[in-house]
Design an enzyme around this catalytic site. Structure first.
Site, mmCIF file in Angstrom:
data_model
loop_
_atom_site.group_PDB
_atom_site.id
_atom_site.type_symbol
_atom_site.label_atom_id
_atom_site.label_comp_id
_atom_site.label_asym_id
_atom_site.label_seq_id
_atom_site.Cartn_x
_atom_site.Cartn_y
_atom_site.Cartn_z
ATOM 1 C CB THR A 112 0.427 -68.682 -42.104
ATOM 2 O OG1 THR A 112 -0.261 -68.478 -43.575
ATOM 3 C CG2 THR A 112 -0.238 -69.776 -41.362
ATOM 4 C CB VAL B 270 12.261 -80.435 -38.810
ATOM 5 C CG1 VAL B 270 11.718 -81.986 -39.215
ATOM 6 C CG2 VAL B 270 13.420 -79.887 -39.793
ATOM 7 C CD GLU C 218 1.914 -73.535 -49.470
ATOM 8 O OE1 GLU C 218 2.063 -72.669 -50.085
ATOM 9 O OE2 GLU C 218 2.190 -73.725 -48.213
ATOM 10 C CE LYS D 146 8.717 -79.791 -42.966
ATOM 11 N NZ LYS D 146 7.172 -79.994 -43.126
ATOM 12 N N GLY E 2 0.966 -75.431 -39.220
ATOM 13 C CA GLY E 2 -0.058 -74.259 -38.941
ATOM 14 C C GLY E 2 0.585 -73.116 -38.075
HETATM 15 N N1 HSE Z 1 3.511 -77.555 -46.017
HETATM 16 C C1 HSE Z 1 4.063 -78.074 -44.746
HETATM 17 C C2 HSE Z 1 3.252 -79.257 -44.277
HETATM 18 C C3 HSE Z 1 3.761 -77.002 -43.826
HETATM 19 O O1 HSE Z 1 2.178 -79.601 -44.782
HETATM 20 O O2 HSE Z 1 3.794 -80.170 -43.372
HETATM 21 C C4 HSE Z 1 4.805 -77.544 -42.609
HETATM 22 O O3 HSE Z 1 6.127 -77.422 -42.997
#
Ligand code: HSE
Length: 398
Positions: free
Chosen positions: A10, A126, A184, A199, A296
Site C-alpha cells: 500500500t 507516526v 486489516e 507510536k 492510507g
Molecule cells: N493501522 C494504522 C492505523 C495504519 O489504522 O492508523 C497507520 O499506521
C-alpha cells in the site's frame, strides 16, 4: 538521484505514485529528479510499470552504487531491520514508514546512520501524512515538551466514531471497517492498542532524547468498549477515543494508551473517522495541535517522499537526531491521577464504600448505573474497585 523501494504494498506503491505525479515540483525542491530504479518484493506485479525494476534480493540494492536513497515500506521488525542496517552501512540514506522497526530499533539505526554519514528518517511512522516527527525535532527545540496527547490510530478512531454515531456494537463495526479496507484481516495491532503504543513510544523517545521501550507503556485497546458505554458517554456529553498520552513527570515521562472519555472542550473531541491528531504541550509554546490524514497509501507516501527530498538536500551530511540508546525508565503509572467512569449493578452503599464522592449517571439501562469517581491515583482506584462485586466497564475521564 536514484532510489529504491523495499516492499511494494500500500505505502510502497503510493511512494512511486507520489514521485511520478509530482515529479517536477519534487525535482525543483530536491534539486534533481528522484527516480525509483529498483523495487524489492517477492511478489510479481504483471503489467505494473515497476515490473522491470523488480528485484528479489536486497543485496541487489546494497551493491548498486547509483542508489543513494532507500525507502523501507515492508512493515515488521525482521527482515526490515537486517535490510535497513545493510543499506545504512553501505552508505545509503533510508526512510521508513514502519513504526514497529522505529520503535524497536530507532535509536540504533540513527547511530548507524550517523556513523556512516547518512540519514535514517521516519516521518511516516507516526500520524501517516501529518508532519509530527520533524516539528518535534526541528521546530519545537526551544521548548520542553510537557505532554503529548494523540489519536494516532485511524482504524480505531473510525470504529469509535461509527459506534458513537450509529449506536452499533464493536463486532459489527469491526466487520464494516474490515470490509472497507480500514481494518486489516488481523486487526489485533490496531484494536488492542499495540500500534498506538509504538507510536507514542517513538514520540516520547524523541522528546526525551532517550530510548523508551514500548513494552513499558500500559496499554488497553478498544475491544471492551460497548454500545452501552457509548450511551453513557452521550448522556455525559463526552466522546470515547483511544488516546496515546505521554506526560513529563520529573526527569522522566509517564505514558499510557487507553480509551478515554473526553469532555466537549477537549481539542481531540472533534477528531473523527480515520483522522489522527496529536496535541503537544510545550512549556513555551503552550498547546499545539497537528491534525490530518493519519493513514492510507498517498498520505503516508507523502511523508515518505518528504523525507526523500530532505535526504536529497543533505546527501553528504548527517542531520543530527537526538535519540540515545540508553533506556529511560518511565514513571510509575499507578501514580497517574484521573477521574474514572464505572458501570456497575451494585447498590449505592457498596459504591460509596469504594468511592466517597461518587457522582451518578443514568443512561436508561436497566439493572445498572454509571458512576464517576473523585480524582484519584490509578493505584488508589485499583484498590477501591475491589469493593464492587460487579464491574461492567471502566473508562478514564479527561
Ligand atoms: N493501522 C494504522 C492505523 C495504519 O489504522 O492508523 C497507520 O499506521
Amino acid at each position: 538521484m536514484k532510489a529504491a523501494v523495499m516492499g511494494y504494498g500500500t505505502i510502497g506503491s503510493g511512494v512511486v505514485t507520489v514521485l511520478e505525479t509530482n515529479r517536477d515540483v519534487i525535482a525543483a525542491r530536491a534539486g534533481e529528479v528522484i527516480e525509483v530504479s529498483k523495487v524489492l518484493d517477492l511478489r510479481d506485479f504483471p503489467g505494473d510499470p515497476i515490473e522491470k525494476k523488480l528485484v528479489r534480493d536486497y543485496m541487489d540494492i546494497v551493491n548498486d552504487p547509483e542508489i543513494k536513497i532507500v525507502v523501507e515500506t515492508m512493515g515488521g521488525v525482521e527482515p526490515a531491520y537486517t535490510f535497513v542496517k545493510a543499506m545504512l552501512e553501505a552508505g545509503k540514506h533510508v526512510t521508513t514508514s514502519n513504526k514497529a522497526l522505529v520503535a524497536d530499533k530507532g535509536a540504533e539505526l540513527i547511530r548507524i546512520a550517523r556513523e556512516h554519514n547518512v540519514n535514517f528518517m521516519f516521518e511516516a511512522s507516526v500520524g501517516g501524512g501529518i508532519p509530527i516527527i520533524r516539528p518535534l525535532l526541528k521546530c519545537l527545540t526551544g521548548d520542553v515538551i510537557e505532554g503529548i496527547y494523540g489519536i494516532v490510530n485511524g482504524t480505531t478512531n473510525y470504529m469509535l466514531t461509527k459506534m458513537a454515531n450509529e449506536g452499533s456494537d464493536f463486532d459489527e463495526v469491526l466487520k464494516e471497517a474490515q470490509a472497507k479496507g480500514y481494518a486489516e484481516k488481523d486487526p489485533t495491532a490496531d484494536i488492542e492498542g499495540h500500534d498506538a503504543q509504538r507510536k507514542i513510544a517513538i514520540l516520547t523517545s524523541l522528546v526525551a532524547g532517550r530510548q523508551i521501550d514500548y513494552q513499558d507503556i500500559p496499554t488497553e485497546g478498544i475491544t471492551k468498549i460497548s454500545a452501552a458505554d457509548m450511551k453513557y458517554a452521550k448522556v455525559m456529553k463526552r466522546v470515547i477515543k483511544l488516546v496515546a498520552a505521554s506526560k513529563k513527570t520529573g526527569d522522566t515521562y509517564s505514558a499510557r494508551v487507553a480509551p478515554f472519555m473526553l469532555h466537549e472542550g477537549h481539542p481531540l473531541y472533534h477528531v473523527d473517522d480515520v483522522f489522527n491528531a496529536i496535541m503537544v504541550h510545550g512549556n513555551m509554546l503552550g498547546d499545539g495541535m497537528f491534525y490530518g490524514s493519519g493513514a492510507g497509501s498517498l498520505p503516508t507516501a507523502s511523508a515518505v517522499v518528504g523525507d526523500m527530498v530532505d535526504m536529497a538536500r543533505h546527501v553528504d551530511k548527517n542531520v543530527y537526531i537526538r535519540w540515545e540508546e540508553e533506556k529511560l525508565i518511565l514513571a510509575d503509572s499507578t501514580t497517574d491521577s484521573y477521574k474514572f467512569f464505572v458501570r456497575t449493578s451494585d447498590d449505592e452503599n457498596t459504591i460509596e464504600s469504594a468511592f466517597k464522592d461518587a457522582g451518578y449517571v443514568n443512561a436508561g439501562i436497566d439493572g445498572e448505573i454509571g458512576v464517576v469517581t473523585e480524582e484519584m491515583t490509578q493505584g488508589e482506584f485499583d484498590e477501591a474497585i475491589k469493593k464492587l462485586s460487579d464491574v461492567r466497564s471502566v473508562i478514564r475521564l479527561v
